[in-house]
Design a protein around this motif. Structure first.
Motif, PDB file in Angstrom:
ATOM      1  N   VAL A  61       0.844  -1.191   0.000  1.00 14.55           N
ATOM      2  CA  VAL A  61       0.000   0.000   0.000  1.00 14.55           C
ATOM      3  C   VAL A  61       0.885   1.249   0.000  1.00 14.55           C
ATOM      4  CG1 VAL A  61      -1.633   1.337   1.395  1.00 14.55           C
ATOM      5  CG2 VAL A  61      -1.862  -1.158   1.248  1.00 14.55           C
ATOM      6  N   VAL A  62       0.569   2.202  -0.870  1.00 17.56           N
ATOM      7  CA  VAL A  62       1.312   3.466  -0.864  1.00 17.56           C
ATOM      8  C   VAL A  62       0.318   4.618  -0.867  1.00 17.56           C
ATOM      9  CG1 VAL A  62       2.805   5.000  -2.214  1.00 17.56           C
ATOM     10  CG2 VAL A  62       3.362   2.576  -2.063  1.00 17.56           C
ATOM     11  N   SER A  63       0.550   5.600  -0.001  1.00 16.52           N
ATOM     12  CA  SER A  63      -0.254   6.812  -0.089  1.00 16.52           C
ATOM     13  C   SER A  63       0.535   8.005   0.433  1.00 16.52           C
ATOM     14  CB  SER A  63      -1.564   6.666   0.684  1.00 16.52           C
ATOM     15  OG  SER A  63      -2.470   7.672   0.263  1.00 16.52           O
ATOM     16  N   GLY A  64       0.158   9.181  -0.016  1.00 21.90           N
ATOM     17  CA  GLY A  64       0.849  10.395   0.401  1.00 21.90           C
ATOM     18  C   GLY A  64      -0.122  11.510   0.711  1.00 21.90           C
ATOM     19  N   MET A  65       0.387  12.495   1.435  1.00 20.49           N
ATOM     20  CA  MET A  65      -0.413  13.688   1.739  1.00 20.49           C
ATOM     21  C   MET A  65       0.460  14.905   1.569  1.00 20.49           C
ATOM     22  SD  MET A  65      -2.639  13.447   5.198  1.00 20.49           S
ATOM     23  CE  MET A  65      -3.508  11.923   5.480  1.00 20.49           C
TER      24      MET A  65
ATOM     25  N   LEU B  27       3.434   2.071   2.930  1.00 16.24           N
ATOM     26  CA  LEU B  27       4.371   3.192   2.847  1.00 16.24           C
ATOM     27  C   LEU B  27       3.550   4.472   2.813  1.00 16.24           C
ATOM     28  CD1 LEU B  27       6.134   1.335   0.045  1.00 16.24           C
ATOM     29  CD2 LEU B  27       7.583   2.367   1.782  1.00 16.24           C
ATOM     30  N   PHE B  28       3.809   5.358   3.765  1.00 17.77           N
ATOM     31  CA  PHE B  28       3.093   6.633   3.794  1.00 17.77           C
ATOM     32  C   PHE B  28       4.111   7.761   3.722  1.00 17.77           C
ATOM     33  CE2 PHE B  28       0.223   3.863   6.482  1.00 17.77           C
ATOM     34  CZ  PHE B  28      -0.733   3.682   5.490  1.00 17.77           C
ATOM     35  N   PHE B  29       3.874   8.699   2.836  1.00 20.76           N
ATOM     36  CA  PHE B  29       4.898   9.735   2.688  1.00 20.76           C
ATOM     37  C   PHE B  29       4.318  11.145   2.618  1.00 20.76           C
ATOM     38  CE2 PHE B  29       4.391  11.010  -1.720  1.00 20.76           C
ATOM     39  CZ  PHE B  29       3.627   9.970  -2.222  1.00 20.76           C
ATOM     40  N   VAL B  30       5.208  12.085   2.957  1.00 18.01           N
ATOM     41  CA  VAL B  30       4.881  13.501   2.871  1.00 18.01           C
ATOM     42  C   VAL B  30       5.186  13.951   1.446  1.00 18.01           C
ATOM     43  CG1 VAL B  30       5.420  15.801   3.754  1.00 18.01           C
ATOM     44  CG2 VAL B  30       5.601  13.792   5.277  1.00 18.01           C
ATOM     45  N   ALA B  31       4.163  14.380   0.723  1.00 17.55           N
ATOM     46  CA  ALA B  31       4.339  14.755  -0.685  1.00 17.55           C
ATOM     47  C   ALA B  31       4.769  16.222  -0.764  1.00 17.55           C
ATOM     48  CB  ALA B  31       3.051  14.493  -1.456  1.00 17.55           C
TER      49      ALA B  31
ATOM     50  N   ARG C 181      13.172  13.185  -0.049  1.00 12.95           N
ATOM     51  CA  ARG C 181      14.361  12.493   0.446  1.00 12.95           C
ATOM     52  C   ARG C 181      14.560  11.151  -0.261  1.00 12.95           C
ATOM     53  NH1 ARG C 181      15.197  14.139   6.200  1.00 12.95           N
ATOM     54  NH2 ARG C 181      16.119  12.081   6.445  1.00 12.95           N
ATOM     55  N   VAL C 182      13.679  10.833  -1.190  1.00 16.05           N
ATOM     56  CA  VAL C 182      13.876   9.649  -2.026  1.00 16.05           C
ATOM     57  C   VAL C 182      13.922  10.145  -3.473  1.00 16.05           C
ATOM     58  CG1 VAL C 182      13.017   7.334  -2.616  1.00 16.05           C
ATOM     59  CG2 VAL C 182      12.599   8.269  -0.339  1.00 16.05           C
ATOM     60  N   PRO C 183      15.075  10.685  -3.875  1.00 13.47           N
ATOM     61  CA  PRO C 183      15.139  11.379  -5.174  1.00 13.47           C
ATOM     62  C   PRO C 183      14.839  10.481  -6.362  1.00 13.47           C
ATOM     63  CG  PRO C 183      17.317  11.243  -4.137  1.00 13.47           C
ATOM     64  CD  PRO C 183      16.333  10.774  -3.127  1.00 13.47           C
ATOM     65  N   GLU C 184      14.817   9.170  -6.151  1.00 12.42           N
ATOM     66  CA  GLU C 184      14.444   8.259  -7.248  1.00 12.42           C
ATOM     67  C   GLU C 184      13.042   8.566  -7.775  1.00 12.42           C
ATOM     68  OE1 GLU C 184      16.069   7.334  -4.533  1.00 12.42           O
ATOM     69  OE2 GLU C 184      17.890   6.393  -5.304  1.00 12.42           O
ATOM     70  N   HIS C 185      12.181   9.122  -6.925  1.00 11.48           N
ATOM     71  CA  HIS C 185      10.852   9.504  -7.426  1.00 11.48           C
ATOM     72  C   HIS C 185      11.004  10.487  -8.594  1.00 11.48           C
ATOM     73  CE1 HIS C 185       8.088   8.497  -3.792  1.00 11.48           C
ATOM     74  NE2 HIS C 185       9.227   7.854  -3.622  1.00 11.48           N
ATOM     75  N   ALA C 186      11.956  11.402  -8.454  1.00  9.26           N
ATOM     76  CA  ALA C 186      12.149  12.418  -9.503  1.00  9.26           C
ATOM     77  C   ALA C 186      12.722  11.787 -10.768  1.00  9.26           C
ATOM     78  CB  ALA C 186      13.063  13.523  -9.000  1.00  9.26           C
ATOM     79  N   GLU C 187      13.604  10.826 -10.568  1.00  9.45           N
ATOM     80  CA  GLU C 187      14.191  10.163 -11.740  1.00  9.45           C
ATOM     81  C   GLU C 187      13.104   9.418 -12.514  1.00  9.45           C
ATOM     82  OE1 GLU C 187      17.290   7.327 -10.882  1.00  9.45           O
ATOM     83  OE2 GLU C 187      17.571   6.849 -12.998  1.00  9.45           O
TER      84      GLU C 187
ATOM     85  N   ALA D  17       2.147   9.371 -10.212  1.00  6.20           N
ATOM     86  CA  ALA D  17       2.298   8.030 -10.789  1.00  6.20           C
ATOM     87  C   ALA D  17       3.662   7.454 -10.396  1.00  6.20           C
ATOM     88  CB  ALA D  17       2.158   8.086 -12.305  1.00  6.20           C
ATOM     89  N   ALA D  18       4.698   8.290 -10.477  1.00  9.54           N
ATOM     90  CA  ALA D  18       6.039   7.831 -10.107  1.00  9.54           C
ATOM     91  C   ALA D  18       6.071   7.414  -8.638  1.00  9.54           C
ATOM     92  CB  ALA D  18       7.069   8.927 -10.384  1.00  9.54           C
ATOM     93  N   ASP D  19       5.399   8.201  -7.768  1.00  8.25           N
ATOM     94  CA  ASP D  19       5.352   7.900  -6.327  1.00  8.25           C
ATOM     95  C   ASP D  19       4.865   6.484  -6.063  1.00  8.25           C
ATOM     96  OD1 ASP D  19       5.940  10.570  -5.759  1.00  8.25           O
ATOM     97  OD2 ASP D  19       3.834  11.117  -5.430  1.00  8.25           O
ATOM     98  N   VAL D  20       3.916   6.060  -6.867  1.00  6.51           N
ATOM     99  CA  VAL D  20       3.254   4.787  -6.609  1.00  6.51           C
ATOM    100  C   VAL D  20       3.945   3.650  -7.370  1.00  6.51           C
ATOM    101  CG1 VAL D  20       1.096   3.518  -6.942  1.00  6.51           C
ATOM    102  CG2 VAL D  20       1.043   5.888  -6.137  1.00  6.51           C
ATOM    103  N   LEU D  21       4.238   3.915  -8.656  1.00  5.55           N
ATOM    104  CA  LEU D  21       4.810   2.862  -9.498  1.00  5.55           C
ATOM    105  C   LEU D  21       6.205   2.463  -9.015  1.00  5.55           C
ATOM    106  CD1 LEU D  21       3.640   4.076 -13.035  1.00  5.55           C
ATOM    107  CD2 LEU D  21       2.538   2.416 -11.506  1.00  5.55           C
TER     108      LEU D  21
END
Ligand code: TRP
Ligand code: SF4
Length: 399
Positions: free
Chosen positions: A6-10, A38-42, A85-91, A136-140
C-alpha cells in the motif's frame, strides 16, 4: 507477481484536522496492520501549488508527521518518509515523462478544476501539469498494489495505470520472450500448464477478466517458479511483454463523514475545522458556538436534526441511545442546543486525548521524529532503487 503493498501520500500544506482523521488517517491506521504500507509527505506536490511560498512546507511537514503519529500511524508497522528524500521519485518522473502524451495530463479533471479554484495562483506551470505524473512515479516506484485515496484522486489512479501499461508495452520487450514464456508454461506441470493456456486464450480471445484473475491466482500459488519466469507468465497472459511496472488499484476511502462546524466540507481555509490536536478549551468553544437548525431560534422552538450540523457530529460520535435522546429532545424542544452539544464535545475530547498523549513525546523530543523519518527514507529508498534498476535496464540505461 509482486507482493501486495500500500502506498499513499499527503501534501504538507497545514495542520491536519478531524476531517483528515475520519477521512484518511483512520483508514491508514487500519491498513497498516493488514498489509505492508508506505506513507509519505508529498512535499514536491505541495511545491507545485506553493512554489512562491515554500516556507509553510517545512513546518507543515514535521507537524503533519506528528499528526500521523498522534493518530496512531505506527512506525514499527508502516514506513513513513518524505518524498524529496527519495530522489528516485524524480528520476522515475523524468523517465516516465518522455513517453507521456501531453493530452493525458491536460485531460485530468483536477488540472483545470484546480486552476479555476486556485485562481489567485499562477498554475500554468510545467510542474503543475506534471502533478499526476509525479504521483504516478510515487506509486509505481514501489510497485504498489493498492492506493488508498479519496474520490477526487480516482482519475489520477486511472492515469497511472495507463502510464504503467504504456511503459510495459514500450519497454517490456525481451529478446525471445515468447519462447521463454512457453518454456515457463511447461514448468507449471502438465495440469496447470493446460489450465494456464485455456485461461490465457479465454482472456485474449474473449476478454474474459475472470479467466485472467483465475490465471493470476494460479500463478501466485505456483511455488516452483522463479521470480523471472513468474514475471514472464504474468506478462504473457495479457500480451507478449514483461511486466516491469504494475497496475495499482485505488482503494477508495469513503468521504469523511465528518463535515465542518458549519455543515460544509471541513477545511482549514473555510475556518470551519477542528485541528487534530486542538486544545480542549478551543474545541469546547468551537462546538458551543456551532450553528444549529436555523428554525430553532428560541429554546422553546422545536427543531429538526436533519437541518442541523450538530446532528452530523452525533452521527459520527454518538451511539444509538444518545442519538435517540437528541432526536426526541430536539423535535419536542425537550433539550436545549447546548445540552445537545455536550456529548459531542465529550466524545471529541475523548478521541483526542490519546492523540495528544502520543504527540507529546514527539513535541518534547523532535529528534525522535527525525529518526523515524530517516529510517523510513532508508527503507523506501532501497525499494525504489530496486525498481529503478529494472526501469533503467529496460530503457537501455543500464550501463
Ligand atoms: N495527490 C494526493 C492528494 O492531493 C497526494 C499524493 C501525492 C498521493 N502522491 C501520492 C496520494 C501518491 C496517493 C499516492 O491527496
Ligand atoms: Fe441541533 Fe441538537 Fe439543537 Fe436540535 S437540539 S437543533 S440537533 S443542536
Amino acid at each position: 507477481m509482486y507482493p501486495d503493498r500500500v502506498v499513499s501520500g499527503m501534501r504538507p500544506t497545514g495542520a491536519l484536522h478531524l476531517g483528515h482523521y475520519h477521512g484518511a488517517l483512520k483508514n491508514w491506521v487500519k491498513l497498516q496492520s493488514e498489509l505492508p504500507c508506505l506513507f509519505f509527505v508529498a512535499d514536491w506536490h505541495a511545491l507545485t501549488t506553493h512554489y512562491d511560498d515554500p516556507s509553510v512546507i517545512e513546518t507543515s511537514t514535521w507537524e503533519m508527521v506528528i499528526d500521523w503519529l498522534a493518530a496512531g500511524v505506527d512506525p514499527s508497522q508502516s514506513t513513513l518518509f518524505i518524498q524529496s528524500r527519495v530522489p528516485e521519485h524524480a528520476e522515475l518522473h523524468l523517465l516516465l515523462s518522455m513517453a507521456t502524451p501531453l493530452g493525458w495530463l491536460e485531460r485530468v479533471p483536477t488540472y483545470k478544476d484546480q486552476q479555476e479554484k486556485l485562481a489567485d495562483r499562477d498554475l500554468a506551470t510545467y510542474g503543475f501539469l506534471g502533478y499526476p505524473l509525479l504521483q504516478a512515479a510515487d506509486v509505481l516506484i514501489y510497485r504498489a498494489s493498492q492506493v488508498p485515496v479519496g474520490e477526487d484522486q480516482i482519475p489520477h489512479i486511472e492515469m497511472m495505470r495507463e502510464i504503467s501499461r504504456r511503459f510495459n508495452h514500450l519497454y517490456g520487450k525481451e529478446k525471445g520472450f515468447e519462447e521463454k514464456a512457453r518454456e515457463a508454461v511447461k514448468k507449471l506441470g502438465s495440469k496447470r500448464s493446460k489450465l494456464y493456456q485455456e485461461l490465457r486464450t479465454q482472456f485474449q480471445e474473449q476478454g474474459n477478466e475472470e479467466a485472467l484473475e483465475q490465471a493470476k491466482a494460479m500463478l501466485d500459488d505456483a511455488q516452483n517458479l522463479s521470480m523471472i519466469d513468474r514475471e514472464r507468465l504474468f506478462g504473457y497472459l495479457e500480451g507478449s511483454r514483461k511486466l516491469i511496472l504494475t497496475e495499482p488499484q485505488a482503494l477508495l476511502t469513503e468521504a469523511s463523514r465528518l463535515p465542518g462546524l458549519d455543515g460544509a466540507k471541513m477545511s482549514k481555509s473555510y475556518g470551519n475545522a477542528i485541528a487534530l490536536r486542538e486544545d480542549k478549551d478551543s474545541v469546547t468553544k468551537k462546538v458551543r458556538t456551532m450553528p444549529t437548525d436555523p428554525q430553532r431560534v428560541r429554546r422553546t422552538d422545536p427543531g429538526d436534526p436533519g437541518k442541523c450540523p450538530v446532528w452530523q457530529f452525533h452521527r459520527v460520535y454518538s451511539d444509538d441511545a444518545v442519538r435517540q435522546w437528541v432526536d426526541k429532545g430536539c423535535r419536542s424542544a425537550g433539550i436545549g442546543c447546548l445540552e445537545c452539544k455536550q456529548p459531542v464535545i465529550d466524545a471529541i475530547l475523548a478521541e483526542q486525548q490519546p492523540m495528544l498523549e502520543r504527540a507529546q513525546q514527539y513535541i518534547d523530543d523532535p529528534s525522535l521524529v527525525r529518526a523515524i523519518i530517516a529510517d523510513g527514507c532508508d527503507t523506501a529508498r532501497k525499494l525504489a532503487q530496486d525498481t529503478m534498476r529494472d526501469v533503467r535496464e529496460a530503457m537501455g540505461l543500464g550501463y
